[in-house]
Design an enzyme around this catalytic site. Structure first.
Site, PDB file in Angstrom:
ATOM      1  N   GLU A  59       0.804  -1.224   0.000  1.00 41.22           N
ATOM      2  CA  GLU A  59       0.000   0.000   0.000  1.00 41.22           C
ATOM      3  C   GLU A  59       0.837   1.275   0.000  1.00 41.22           C
ATOM      4  O   GLU A  59       0.345   2.358   0.294  1.00 41.22           O
ATOM      5  CB  GLU A  59      -0.963  -0.031   1.181  1.00 41.22           C
ATOM      6  CG  GLU A  59      -1.924  -1.212   1.059  1.00 41.22           C
ATOM      7  CD  GLU A  59      -2.960  -1.284   2.155  1.00 41.22           C
ATOM      8  OE1 GLU A  59      -2.932  -0.413   3.049  1.00 41.22           O
ATOM      9  OE2 GLU A  59      -3.794  -2.193   2.118  1.00 41.22           O
ATOM     10  N   LYS A 118     -15.611  -1.312   2.017  1.00 39.12           N
ATOM     11  CA  LYS A 118     -14.856  -1.825   0.871  1.00 39.12           C
ATOM     12  C   LYS A 118     -15.860  -2.364  -0.139  1.00 39.12           C
ATOM     13  O   LYS A 118     -16.571  -3.335   0.153  1.00 39.12           O
ATOM     14  CB  LYS A 118     -13.906  -2.946   1.309  1.00 39.12           C
ATOM     15  CG  LYS A 118     -12.747  -2.478   2.181  1.00 39.12           C
ATOM     16  CD  LYS A 118     -11.945  -3.673   2.668  1.00 39.12           C
ATOM     17  CE  LYS A 118     -10.672  -3.230   3.376  1.00 39.12           C
ATOM     18  NZ  LYS A 118      -9.970  -4.378   3.999  1.00 39.12           N
TER      19      LYS A 118
END
EC number: 4.2.1.11
Length: 430
Positions: free
Chosen positions: A205, A339
């Site tokens: 990330e 999400k």
């Protein structure tokens, strides 16, 4: 608004070099929408199912040709001819076509790609930005970024147990300033790590992934980086953690194994540890502090810290209204991570955000560790006035794509744009 005239899916690659699904939708009046589907590394037990081919001779079994075929052969014929603006009806049709609780027949990656591409095509046909199409003229709150600048756990190959250490520039006056603060702290952290002789390679990330002596050293190092960048920890910048405790939990002994530190903790000891960390560092948010099935542990954590720390359910709630309703009823957590691929359609995603807000829970719109150049979640964050977004470090194009889209949106909104900073934490009792 016009009807859908074509739907086409293909196999493309995500930020980790794994295949994912891309879907394109075309309408009668020239509307076009394209969406790419993300993929997680640490996945919740109750998430919607991502369909993979399992053929070890292709992409090590991770191909998505079956999901692509499901879009092109099964979904497309059913939604061609439907009104592109009728998102709820289209999403309902997708859910019915699949017919399973967890979207395992057609695959959440197939269904989500279509759901998002439909919304983009409708927005394009109307000539509206996606955030405005989805949220109307009230969509004007830019989210506080939750920036993962130091990685451990399943997101990095190192000995740090906690998966993500994040910064939140709550003291900024605008999103643009918040992003600048985050980027400056990120570069400052690199200098601090280099000075200590640590590796400055980045994880999935975009955050750094050094081998530190302990989880607490990660917090200390970030505080040092914030100060080196000229900001005040606890005032201008707060800390957040994603523990991803389900990755640490051992089902056999019912305990949490922090292998990097060589310790084993019970639920009660984990809660006590968080209390200690919160008393020493300006931590405003803890995600998945306990295992997704450890509801008693989560309840204890909420009782102890729920008034002063945002307690985010990711694996715990999996963007699912049934799981969230259970959490609200039991007094577990005070925030939900959103999400889109955990639940699989845009409509269900919006339902989860709405339920959270009605209950006084915050909603944090989030990326996955396997991302793409698709920036839809930036538009969703603004469309829903969510107030917070979690989309990695200000590093790697797959992460920065979302931040750059938020800069564009803030520019478009001009003087009507709102950046709430610390006020985004309406779930905390001051």
């Amino acid at each position: 608004m016009s009807a859908i005239i074509d739907v086409y899916a293909r196999e493309v690659l995500d930020s980790r070099g794994n295949p994912t699904v891309e879907v394109e939708v075309y309408t009668e009046d020239g509307g076009f929408g394209r969406a790419l589907v993300p993929s997680g590394a640490s996945t919740g037990e109750y998430e919607a199912v991502e369909l993979r081919d399992g053929d070890k001779n292709r992409y090590l079994g991770k191909g998505v040709l079956k999901a692509v075929e499901n879009v092109n052969e099964i979904i497309a014929p059913e939604i061609i001819g439907l009104e592109v603006a009728d998102q709820v009806a289209i999403d309902r049709k997708l859910i019915e076509l699949d017919g399973t609780e967890n979207k395992s027949k057609l695959g959440a990656n197939a269904i989500l790609g279509v759901s998002l591409a439909v919304a983009r095509a409708a927005a394009d046909e109307l000539g509206l930005p996606l955030y405005q199409y989805l949220g109307g003229f009230n969509a004007k709150t830019l989210p506080v970024p939750m920036m993962n600048i130091l990685n451990g756990g399943a997101h990095a190959d190192n000995n740090v147990d906690i998966q993500e250490f994040m910064i939140m520039p709550v003291g900024a006056e605008s999103f643009r300033e918040a992003l600048r603060m985050g980027a400056e702290i990120f570069h400052s952290l690199k200098a601090v790590l280099k000075a200590k002789g640590y590796n400055t390679a980045v994880g999935d990330e975009g955050g750094f992934a050094p081998n530190l002596k302990s989880n607490e050293e990660a917090l200390q190092t970030i505080i040092e980086a914030i100060e080196k960048a000229g900001y005040k920890p606890g005032e201008q910048v707060m800390l957040a953690m994603d523990v991803a405790s389900s990755e640490l939990y051992n089902k056999e002994d019912g305990k949490y194994h922090l292998e990097g530190e060589g310790v084993v903790k019970t639920s009660e000891e984990m809660v006590a540890w968080y209390e200690e960390l919160v008393s020493k560092y300006p931590i405003i948010s803890i995600e998945d502090g306990l295992d997704e099935n450890d509801w008693e542990g989560h309840k204890l954590l909420t009782e102890r810290l729920g008034k002063k720390v945002q307690l985010v359910g990711d694996d715990l709630f999996v963007t699912n209204t049934k799981k969230l309703a259970e959490g609200i009823e039991k007094g577990v957590g005070n925030s939900i991570l959103i999400k889109v691929n955990q639940i699989g359609t845009l409509t269900e995603t919006f339902d989860a955000i709405e339920m959270a807000k009605r209950a006084g829970y915050t909603a944090v719109v989030s990326h996955r560790s396997g991302e793409t150049e698709d920036s839809t979640i930036a538009d969703i964050a603004v469309a829903t006035n969510a107030g917070q977004i979690k989309t990695g470090a200000p590093s790697r194009t797959d992460r920065v794509a979302k931040y750059n889209q938020l800069l564009r949106i803030e520019d478009e909104l001009g003087h009507t744009a709102i950046y709430q900073g610390i006020r985004s934490f309406y779930n905390l009792k001051k």
